[in-house]
Design a protein around this motif. Structure first.
Motif, PDB file in Angstrom:
ATOM      1  N   ARG A  26       0.835  -1.209   0.000  1.00  0.00           N
ATOM      2  CA  ARG A  26       0.000   0.000   0.000  1.00  0.00           C
ATOM      3  C   ARG A  26       0.866   1.254   0.000  1.00  0.00           C
ATOM      4  NH1 ARG A  26      -1.959   2.751   4.199  1.00  0.00           N
ATOM      5  NH2 ARG A  26      -1.450   1.105   5.681  1.00  0.00           N
ATOM      6  N   TYR A  27       1.925   1.244   0.826  1.00  0.00           N
ATOM      7  CA  TYR A  27       2.834   2.388   0.850  1.00  0.00           C
ATOM      8  C   TYR A  27       3.510   2.589  -0.502  1.00  0.00           C
ATOM      9  CZ  TYR A  27       2.477   2.716   5.960  1.00  0.00           C
ATOM     10  OH  TYR A  27       2.022   2.880   7.236  1.00  0.00           O
ATOM     11  N   LEU A  28       3.750   1.505  -1.202  1.00  0.00           N
ATOM     12  CA  LEU A  28       4.376   1.588  -2.523  1.00  0.00           C
ATOM     13  C   LEU A  28       3.388   1.988  -3.612  1.00  0.00           C
ATOM     14  CD1 LEU A  28       6.632  -1.594  -2.352  1.00  0.00           C
ATOM     15  CD2 LEU A  28       7.457   0.766  -2.507  1.00  0.00           C
ATOM     16  N   GLY A  29       2.116   2.053  -3.268  1.00  0.00           N
ATOM     17  CA  GLY A  29       1.104   2.435  -4.244  1.00  0.00           C
ATOM     18  C   GLY A  29       0.684   1.319  -5.172  1.00  0.00           C
ATOM     19  N   VAL A  30       0.945   0.070  -4.781  1.00  0.00           N
ATOM     20  CA  VAL A  30       0.574  -1.077  -5.616  1.00  0.00           C
ATOM     21  C   VAL A  30      -0.905  -1.379  -5.415  1.00  0.00           C
ATOM     22  CG1 VAL A  30       0.952  -3.526  -6.066  1.00  0.00           C
ATOM     23  CG2 VAL A  30       2.887  -2.043  -5.515  1.00  0.00           C
ATOM     24  N   ARG A  31      -1.644  -1.401  -6.510  1.00  0.00           N
ATOM     25  CA  ARG A  31      -3.078  -1.673  -6.452  1.00  0.00           C
ATOM     26  C   ARG A  31      -3.386  -2.996  -7.144  1.00  0.00           C
ATOM     27  NH1 ARG A  31      -6.039   3.760  -8.369  1.00  0.00           N
ATOM     28  NH2 ARG A  31      -7.754   2.830  -7.193  1.00  0.00           N
ATOM     29  N   GLY A  32      -4.371  -3.691  -6.616  1.00  0.00           N
ATOM     30  CA  GLY A  32      -4.732  -4.974  -7.212  1.00  0.00           C
ATOM     31  C   GLY A  32      -3.723  -6.052  -6.835  1.00  0.00           C
ATOM     32  N   SER A  33      -3.679  -7.094  -7.635  1.00  0.00           N
ATOM     33  CA  SER A  33      -2.781  -8.214  -7.371  1.00  0.00           C
ATOM     34  C   SER A  33      -1.353  -7.847  -7.788  1.00  0.00           C
ATOM     35  CB  SER A  33      -3.239  -9.460  -8.138  1.00  0.00           C
ATOM     36  OG  SER A  33      -4.528  -9.846  -7.737  1.00  0.00           O
ATOM     37  N   PRO A  34      -0.394  -7.933  -6.871  1.00  0.00           N
ATOM     38  CA  PRO A  34       0.982  -7.575  -7.224  1.00  0.00           C
ATOM     39  C   PRO A  34       1.627  -8.626  -8.119  1.00  0.00           C
ATOM     40  CG  PRO A  34       0.897  -8.421  -4.992  1.00  0.00           C
ATOM     41  CD  PRO A  34      -0.527  -8.302  -5.452  1.00  0.00           C
ATOM     42  N   ASP A  35       2.589  -8.178  -8.889  1.00  0.00           N
ATOM     43  CA  ASP A  35       3.374  -9.089  -9.719  1.00  0.00           C
ATOM     44  C   ASP A  35       4.093 -10.093  -8.809  1.00  0.00           C
ATOM     45  OD1 ASP A  35       4.807  -9.589 -12.439  1.00  0.00           O
ATOM     46  OD2 ASP A  35       6.398  -9.473 -10.928  1.00  0.00           O
ATOM     47  N   ALA A  85      15.690  -0.224  -2.097  1.00  0.00           N
ATOM     48  CA  ALA A  85      15.657   0.782  -1.038  1.00  0.00           C
ATOM     49  C   ALA A  85      14.240   1.314  -0.851  1.00  0.00           C
ATOM     50  CB  ALA A  85      16.625   1.924  -1.353  1.00  0.00           C
ATOM     51  N   ALA A  86      13.521   1.511  -1.958  1.00  0.00           N
ATOM     52  CA  ALA A  86      12.133   1.960  -1.868  1.00  0.00           C
ATOM     53  C   ALA A  86      11.269   0.908  -1.174  1.00  0.00           C
ATOM     54  CB  ALA A  86      11.588   2.258  -3.259  1.00  0.00           C
ATOM     55  N   MET A  87      11.524  -0.362  -1.476  1.00  0.00           N
ATOM     56  CA  MET A  87      10.799  -1.441  -0.800  1.00  0.00           C
ATOM     57  C   MET A  87      11.102  -1.447   0.690  1.00  0.00           C
ATOM     58  SD  MET A  87      11.193  -4.658  -3.421  1.00  0.00           S
ATOM     59  CE  MET A  87      10.939  -4.468  -5.168  1.00  0.00           C
ATOM     60  N   LEU A  88      12.378  -1.272   1.028  1.00  0.00           N
ATOM     61  CA  LEU A  88      12.764  -1.271   2.428  1.00  0.00           C
ATOM     62  C   LEU A  88      12.139  -0.098   3.164  1.00  0.00           C
ATOM     63  CD1 LEU A  88      14.444  -2.448   4.737  1.00  0.00           C
ATOM     64  CD2 LEU A  88      16.373  -1.046   3.954  1.00  0.00           C
ATOM     65  N   ASP A  89      12.086   1.061   2.518  1.00  0.00           N
ATOM     66  CA  ASP A  89      11.466   2.225   3.141  1.00  0.00           C
ATOM     67  C   ASP A  89       9.994   1.956   3.440  1.00  0.00           C
ATOM     68  OD1 ASP A  89      11.821   5.253   3.723  1.00  0.00           O
ATOM     69  OD2 ASP A  89       9.992   5.147   2.523  1.00  0.00           O
ATOM     70  N   ALA A  90       9.292   1.344   2.482  1.00  0.00           N
ATOM     71  CA  ALA A  90       7.882   1.003   2.684  1.00  0.00           C
ATOM     72  C   ALA A  90       7.718  -0.025   3.802  1.00  0.00           C
ATOM     73  CB  ALA A  90       7.276   0.478   1.388  1.00  0.00           C
ATOM     74  N   CYS A  91       8.594  -1.025   3.817  1.00  0.00           N
ATOM     75  CA  CYS A  91       8.552  -2.030   4.881  1.00  0.00           C
ATOM     76  C   CYS A  91       8.840  -1.402   6.233  1.00  0.00           C
ATOM     77  CB  CYS A  91       9.554  -3.145   4.595  1.00  0.00           C
ATOM     78  SG  CYS A  91       9.087  -4.264   3.254  1.00  0.00           S
ATOM     79  N   GLY A  92       9.752  -0.426   6.253  1.00  0.00           N
ATOM     80  CA  GLY A  92      10.076   0.250   7.505  1.00  0.00           C
ATOM     81  C   GLY A  92       8.887   0.990   8.071  1.00  0.00           C
ATOM     82  N   SER A  93       8.134   1.665   7.215  1.00  0.00           N
ATOM     83  CA  SER A  93       6.936   2.366   7.682  1.00  0.00           C
ATOM     84  C   SER A  93       5.935   1.384   8.282  1.00  0.00           C
ATOM     85  CB  SER A  93       6.293   3.137   6.524  1.00  0.00           C
ATOM     86  OG  SER A  93       7.147   4.155   6.047  1.00  0.00           O
ATOM     87  N   ALA A  94       5.739   0.268   7.596  1.00  0.00           N
ATOM     88  CA  ALA A  94       4.804  -0.743   8.080  1.00  0.00           C
ATOM     89  C   ALA A  94       5.289  -1.394   9.368  1.00  0.00           C
ATOM     90  CB  ALA A  94       4.585  -1.802   7.010  1.00  0.00           C
ATOM     91  N   TRP A  95       6.601  -1.598   9.483  1.00  0.00           N
ATOM     92  CA  TRP A  95       7.173  -2.249  10.658  1.00  0.00           C
ATOM     93  C   TRP A  95       7.073  -1.341  11.888  1.00  0.00           C
ATOM     94  CZ3 TRP A  95       7.293  -6.719  12.296  1.00  0.00           C
ATOM     95  CH2 TRP A  95       8.307  -7.305  13.056  1.00  0.00           C
ATOM     96  N   ALA A  96       7.244  -0.028  11.688  1.00  0.00           N
ATOM     97  CA  ALA A  96       7.070   0.914  12.794  1.00  0.00           C
ATOM     98  C   ALA A  96       5.619   0.921  13.273  1.00  0.00           C
ATOM     99  CB  ALA A  96       7.495   2.314  12.368  1.00  0.00           C
ATOM    100  N   GLU A  97       4.677   0.862  12.327  1.00  0.00           N
ATOM    101  CA  GLU A  97       3.268   0.804  12.711  1.00  0.00           C
ATOM    102  C   GLU A  97       2.944  -0.505  13.424  1.00  0.00           C
ATOM    103  OE1 GLU A  97       0.951   3.115  12.635  1.00  0.00           O
ATOM    104  OE2 GLU A  97       2.374   4.557  11.823  1.00  0.00           O
ATOM    105  N   ALA A  98       3.601  -1.585  13.005  1.00  0.00           N
ATOM    106  CA  ALA A  98       3.412  -2.864  13.702  1.00  0.00           C
ATOM    107  C   ALA A  98       3.897  -2.761  15.141  1.00  0.00           C
ATOM    108  CB  ALA A  98       4.148  -3.981  12.965  1.00  0.00           C
ATOM    109  N   GLY A  99       4.973  -2.004  15.352  1.00  0.00           N
ATOM    110  CA  GLY A  99       5.453  -1.772  16.709  1.00  0.00           C
ATOM    111  C   GLY A  99       4.435  -1.022  17.539  1.00  0.00           C
TER     112      GLY A  99
END
Length: 219
Positions: A10-19, A105-119
């Motif tokens: 979602r943070y990456l802006g991927v809509r629908g089924s991802p590749d 790096a963009a993927m990691l940044d998105a994962c980081g945002s999600a991981w902080a929210e998980a915290g």
């Protein structure tokens, strides 16, 4: 604690089924992050007094002005201040990925945002266990609605976040390390409805990158 891939997508802006190839690489990035960095958080509970000038957290020296705090804390007798961070370890990982691949790096940044929210979610679960019989409101943060971003500095100071978490707030009220979050949660004797929904409440809606891409942040 688990990092759901739907959040960084979602943070990456991927809509629908991802590749499938994207999903596989994102999963590898998420796994590397969660093995390397654990969210850390601190929180404190304060008695809450409803005043004309705002919601006063007694003993904290903080009054939350505006309609957002009033609406969220209307039925609460206590409020929790929370700070959560991925710390400097995330910044090290991000710089390493940036040197290799900006896409990862963009993927990691998105994962980081999600991981902080998980915290933050984990902190909320801990609070619920510590206060059985109380009901938590939605978590809301400075910068949402009319709660000013400047409140981040007050919350971090009250929680001693610079010493306990290594989190600093800049003169422009941004947090360092970057994947850091402050939030407020109300505690009530009655079940609380989900109140934070949609873009209408948010003062970032005009500049929101999610909306420009035809997406939403999920709040």
């Amino acid at each position: 604690m688990k990092l759901e891939l739907s959040e960084p997508l979602r943070y990456l802006g991927v809509r629908g089924s991802p590749d499938p190839a994207l999903l596989e690489e994102l999963s590898a990035v998420a796994d590397k992050l969660t093995r390397s960095v654990t969210p850390r958080y601190v929180w404190r509970v304060f008695p809450l007094t409803h005043r004309a000038e705002g919601q006063a957290l007694e003993g904290a020296g903080l009054t939350l002005a505006g309609s957002m705090a009033k609406r969220m804390l209307a039925e609460c007798s206590q409020a929790v201040l929370l700070a959560c961070t991925l710390g400097a370890g995330f910044e090290v990982l991000l710089r390493s990925e940036q040197a290799r691949s900006m896409a990862r790096a963009a993927m990691l940044d998105a994962c980081g945002s999600a991981w902080a929210e998980a915290g933050c979610d984990s902190a909320g679960e801990e609070i619920a266990v510590r206060f059985p019989g109380r009901y938590l409101t939605d978590r809301f943060s400075p910068g949402y609605g009319d709660l000013p971003l400047a409140a981040q500095k007050d919350i971090c100071a009250i929680l001693d976040a610079p010493r306990r978490l290594g989190v600093q707030v800049t003169d422009s009220f941004l947090m360092n390390p970057s994947k850091s979050v402050t939030a407020v949660i109300g505690l009530s004797d009655r079940p609380q409805p989900a109140r934070i929904r949609g873009c209408g409440f948010c003062n970032l809606r005009e500049a929101c990158q999610y909306r420009k891409g035809g997406n939403i942040c999920g709040a």
